[in-house]
Design an enzyme around this catalytic site. Sequence first.
Site, PDB file in Angstrom:
ATOM      1  N   GLY A 247       5.374  10.259  -1.875  1.00  0.00           N
ATOM      2  CA  GLY A 247       5.278  10.150  -3.329  1.00  0.00           C
ATOM      3  C   GLY A 247       5.892   8.849  -3.810  1.00  0.00           C
ATOM      4  N   SER A 248       6.316   8.843  -5.050  1.00  0.00           N
ATOM      5  CA  SER A 248       6.811   7.599  -5.646  1.00  0.00           C
ATOM      6  C   SER A 248       8.208   7.260  -5.130  1.00  0.00           C
ATOM      7  CB  SER A 248       6.857   7.746  -7.165  1.00  0.00           C
ATOM      8  OG  SER A 248       7.856   8.681  -7.503  1.00  0.00           O
ATOM      9  N   GLY A 252      11.309   9.707  -4.510  1.00  0.00           N
ATOM     10  CA  GLY A 252      11.771   9.621  -3.125  1.00  0.00           C
ATOM     11  C   GLY A 252      13.255   9.292  -3.017  1.00  0.00           C
ATOM     12  N   GLU A 269       7.719   8.565   2.686  1.00  0.00           N
ATOM     13  CA  GLU A 269       6.542   7.690   2.577  1.00  0.00           C
ATOM     14  C   GLU A 269       6.369   7.379   1.101  1.00  0.00           C
ATOM     15  OE1 GLU A 269       4.946   6.449   4.982  1.00  0.00           O
ATOM     16  OE2 GLU A 269       5.564   7.737   6.632  1.00  0.00           O
ATOM     17  N   CYS A 303      -1.504   4.529  -1.085  1.00  0.00           N
ATOM     18  CA  CYS A 303      -0.231   3.804  -0.911  1.00  0.00           C
ATOM     19  C   CYS A 303      -0.531   2.463  -0.290  1.00  0.00           C
ATOM     20  CB  CYS A 303       0.692   4.525   0.048  1.00  0.00           C
ATOM     21  SG  CYS A 303       0.900   6.217  -0.308  1.00  0.00           S
TER      22      CYS A 303
HETATM   23  C1  UN1 Z   1      -1.635   7.059   1.575  1.00  0.00           C
HETATM   24  O1  UN1 Z   1      -2.157   6.265   0.827  1.00  0.00           O
HETATM   25  O2  UN1 Z   1      -0.801   7.876   1.168  1.00  0.00           O
HETATM   26  O3  UN1 Z   1      -4.167   3.750   5.609  1.00  0.00           O
HETATM   27  C2  UN1 Z   1      -1.980   7.191   2.994  1.00  0.00           C
HETATM   28  C3  UN1 Z   1      -4.764   4.478   4.866  1.00  0.00           C
HETATM   29  C4  UN1 Z   1      -4.825   5.966   5.159  1.00  0.00           C
HETATM   30  C5  UN1 Z   1      -3.588   6.631   4.749  1.00  0.00           C
HETATM   31  C6  UN1 Z   1      -3.094   6.282   3.405  1.00  0.00           C
HETATM   32  N1  UN1 Z   1      -5.097   6.211   6.523  1.00  0.00           N
HETATM   33  O4  UN1 Z   1      -5.306   4.062   3.879  1.00  0.00           O
END
Ligand code: UN1
Length: 516
Positions: A247-248, A252, A269, A303
């Site tokens: 999450g953010s 986090g 993450e 992300c």
């Molecule tokens: C995410 O954005 O939380 O690399 C994960 C990627 C994907 C995973 C992203 N396999 O874009």
Amino acid sequence: MSKKIKDFGIEKTLKNLGIKEENRGTSVGGKYFASGKTIESFSPVDGNLIAKIKTSGESDYDKVIEMAEKAFKEFRLMPAPKRGEIVRQLGQKLRQYKDDLGKLVSYEMGKSLQEGLGEVQEMIDICDFAVGVSRQLHGYTMHSERPGHRMYEQYHPLGIVGIITAFNFPVAVWSWNTALAWICGNVTIWKPSEKTPLCAIACQNIMNEVIKENNLPEGISSVLVADHEIGQKLVDDKRVSLVSFTGSTRVGRMVSTNVAQRFGKSILELGGNNAIIISKDADIDMSIIGAVFGAVGTAGQRCTSTRRLIIHEDVYDEVKNRLEKAYGQLKIGNPLDETNHVGPLIDMDAVNMYQEAIKKGKKEGAKFIVEGEVLKGKGYESGCYVKPCIAEVKNSYEIVQHETFAPILYLIKYKTLEEAIAIQNDVPQGLSSAIMTQNLREAELFLSQAGSDCGIANVNIGTSGAEIGGAFGGEKETGGGRESGSDVWKYYMRRQTNTINYTAQLPLAQGIKFDL
Ligand code: UN1
């Protein structure tokens, strides 16, 4: 239900995934706990209500934990390769349900159907990976300094693993965690995003089949559909050995502090602020595709989405013009229609953040070469469709230093590679990074210890679309966690060093004498 949803066939999809009125909520194995309030899941695709979902209250929470604790006592005794067999079966089921689950991901989250299916493919891949790892949970053996002694290390399961996930990868992130947690002998409790509860319920239904067919204790996997207060309980709960949070950075930071306070373990993450460096030696065709997919794919809500392009001055104008052209050709609309490139943002909050970011950027001096706007009219009734935009900025702008979960791409010019790397690293986040170049020296410098400071560094590939075989995660405010491939399984186990004396003497280490 409205006619439109029927057109998508979503009712049939829900049915195929076993989602019925009476089971829309927290489930442990086949048991349901729903004393909390009712929430609604709307599709950002058309703004329609997909279903109402019952959440869990405080009294349910304890029951879920108790069932997980009970299940762990049993599950930890099962040999790891046998646990791998359970994960193999989960992978098989996911193959069977791929189309329906992919469609639900697309409709509830708003990503393209291809990406929805791709997400389920990631789930299948991590299951296959975990099956192999279940036979490789090995530690070192060391030579003891004492004669007649043997020393080695082994890994044991942790207990309950709490998994808190975000809306943008509503199923894959759970599977990365669960597949590994399981082969390691843990039990899992999943608190999904309140924005995508149906995807989670669908996964749990699939899991319930595996649990039932193998006569496993129900508490080995549960989905806890609940609000953030219950999520907080999970974070604070001593009985939860590991909290894996996606999450953010803002949330986090709290999760990590709270878990550390009770000496629990966490995997974080958090946000990314990913850049592609486009060198003067880059293949420009490839760079444009990589940059556009990275920036507008999943409507900029990964992300790993590309947020910044750091472009060499010699090719800056060419790249800028070609991007403008490419953005002019983007088709924005229903993500279930394969001809569209960009789907909606998740909800109105996200749309507001997109607008805020554009406003802030302009105030700081950002020069928009492709303007953003919220789209209105036919096909855009949900209000969640926005136009991907591009702005020329300075890396130091406050808005550029922040992760905005939207398709806003920032362009920055550079002269030397050292300068480009410094710009790339000069943000608080450290998830993904890339360089486009055909020059070996540049590529190697970018990957060296003087290069990218991110958890992921790519050459001639964009920033998103990481494979499950590598460890996934990032440094700095991204949180330092790693998930999925490589030796990430170690995060889900506790390490134990064992020394065995097979002599009739008791020599002490470091030559210490202690005679009685
Ligand atoms: C995410 O954005 O939380 O690399 C994960 C990627 C994907 C995973 C992203 N396999 O874009």
